[in-house]
Write an enzyme that holds these catalytic residues in place. Structure first.
Site, PDB file in Angstrom:
ATOM      1  N   ARG A  50       0.787  -1.187   0.000  1.00  0.00           N
ATOM      2  CA  ARG A  50       0.000   0.000   0.000  1.00  0.00           C
ATOM      3  C   ARG A  50       0.846   1.277   0.000  1.00  0.00           C
ATOM      4  NH1 ARG A  50      -2.627  -3.909   3.114  1.00  0.00           N
ATOM      5  NH2 ARG A  50      -1.345  -3.414   4.899  1.00  0.00           N
ATOM      6  N   ASP A 109      14.744  -0.715   0.123  1.00  0.00           N
ATOM      7  CA  ASP A 109      15.517  -1.022   1.321  1.00  0.00           C
ATOM      8  C   ASP A 109      16.557  -2.080   0.938  1.00  0.00           C
ATOM      9  OD1 ASP A 109      16.327  -1.395   3.931  1.00  0.00           O
ATOM     10  OD2 ASP A 109      14.451  -2.189   4.671  1.00  0.00           O
ATOM     11  N   ASP A 165       4.502   3.510   6.267  1.00  0.00           N
ATOM     12  CA  ASP A 165       3.936   3.234   7.588  1.00  0.00           C
ATOM     13  C   ASP A 165       4.934   2.625   8.547  1.00  0.00           C
ATOM     14  OD1 ASP A 165       3.994   0.675   6.124  1.00  0.00           O
ATOM     15  OD2 ASP A 165       2.995  -0.087   7.923  1.00  0.00           O
TER      16      ASP A 165
HETATM   17  P1  IMP Z   1      12.904  -4.220   0.349  1.00  0.00           P
HETATM   18  O1  IMP Z   1      12.346  -5.445  -0.301  1.00  0.00           O
HETATM   19  O2  IMP Z   1      13.819  -4.581   1.503  1.00  0.00           O
HETATM   20  O3  IMP Z   1      13.574  -3.267  -0.592  1.00  0.00           O
HETATM   21  O4  IMP Z   1      11.709  -3.553   1.092  1.00  0.00           O
HETATM   22  C1  IMP Z   1      10.986  -2.563   0.610  1.00  0.00           C
HETATM   23  C2  IMP Z   1       9.716  -2.447   1.422  1.00  0.00           C
HETATM   24  O5  IMP Z   1       9.942  -2.453   2.830  1.00  0.00           O
HETATM   25  C3  IMP Z   1       9.102  -1.126   1.103  1.00  0.00           C
HETATM   26  O6  IMP Z   1       8.216  -1.232   0.017  1.00  0.00           O
HETATM   27  C4  IMP Z   1       8.407  -0.768   2.392  1.00  0.00           C
HETATM   28  O7  IMP Z   1       7.106  -1.309   2.399  1.00  0.00           O
HETATM   29  C5  IMP Z   1       9.207  -1.445   3.470  1.00  0.00           C
HETATM   30  N1  IMP Z   1      10.142  -0.495   4.115  1.00  0.00           N
HETATM   31  C6  IMP Z   1      11.480  -0.492   4.064  1.00  0.00           C
HETATM   32  N2  IMP Z   1      12.023   0.515   4.758  1.00  0.00           N
HETATM   33  C7  IMP Z   1      10.970   1.192   5.282  1.00  0.00           C
HETATM   34  C8  IMP Z   1      10.870   2.382   6.102  1.00  0.00           C
HETATM   35  O8  IMP Z   1      11.854   3.027   6.508  1.00  0.00           O
HETATM   36  N3  IMP Z   1       9.612   2.778   6.418  1.00  0.00           N
HETATM   37  C9  IMP Z   1       8.491   2.132   6.012  1.00  0.00           C
HETATM   38  N4  IMP Z   1       8.540   1.033   5.230  1.00  0.00           N
HETATM   39  C10 IMP Z   1       9.773   0.572   4.871  1.00  0.00           C
END
Ligand code: IMP
Ligand code: MG
Length: 186
Positions: A50, A109, A165
């Protein structure tokens, strides 16, 4: 003097990107996309639910091209730390074959989410596929992924606001703020 900001959530530490700075940057991204897709008649903004909703709905109004939008709901198996396992909870509806797709997420991330979804979408043979993210935390990358349109690079903070969030809270804030879980507890 600026009036003291009163935060609606007690876990907010401080604002790291203001509402005005977000607006300016989103406008710039919209202009870049408008230029890059001048010849495209089948442009699709594909948002990951979302977190990307606020960003996507603002961004689409800064793009002066015909476009449509669609969404996917994806989640990482692991709650706090990103894991390599990304689950597709709801798929997009559009048949993207032959479309110019821009995959839109709130924040990169580890990079696992974008990597997984990108691979899946490429198998569906879009005309082109680019990645657009509002935020990126380069220090946290575990895998290399292309980010074609990026709002802001930030340090390794956990942030909320503008769609992002903490435990489903904070999405309605108009700015991006870092959080401090110890705050409000004394
Ligand atoms: P990744 O697969 O580790 O790149 O994760 C990305 C997802 O993790 C994003 O789409 C967010 O939903 C969540 N996420 C990562 N860091 C944050 C943050 O600092 N605040 C909120 N959501 C985060
Ligand atoms: Mg997300």
């Amino acid at each position: 003097m600026q009036p003291q900001l009163r935060f609606p959530y007690d876990f907010i530490d401080r604002v790291i990107i203001s509402e005005a700075d977000i607006r300016t940057r989103v406008k710039e991204l919209g202009e870049a996309i408008t230029r890059d897709y001048q010849d495209s008649e089948r442009l699709l903004l594909l948002g990951l639910l979302r977190g990307s909703v606020v960003f996507l709905t603002d961004l689409m109004r800064e793009i002066q091209r015909p476009l449509t939008m669609d969404f996917m709901l994806v989640s990482s198996y692991n709650k706090s730390e990103s894991s390599g396992f990304v689950r597709i909870d709801a798929d997009h509806k559009t048949n993207i074959r032959g479309w110019d797709v821009i995959l839109i997420d709130d924040i990169v991330d580890s990079g696992y989410t974008i990597r997984t979804v990108r691979k899946l979408l490429l198998d569906r043979e879009p005309q082109s596929l680019k990645v657009c993210a509002l935020l990126d935390k380069p220090e946290r990358h575990k895998v290399d992924i292309p980010i074609d349109y990026l709002g802001f690079s930030i340090p390794d903070y956990f942030v909320v606001g503008y769609g992002l969030d903490y435990d489903e809270k904070g999405r309605n804030l108009p700015y991006i703020a870092s959080i401090d879980l110890a705050k409000g507890k004394d």
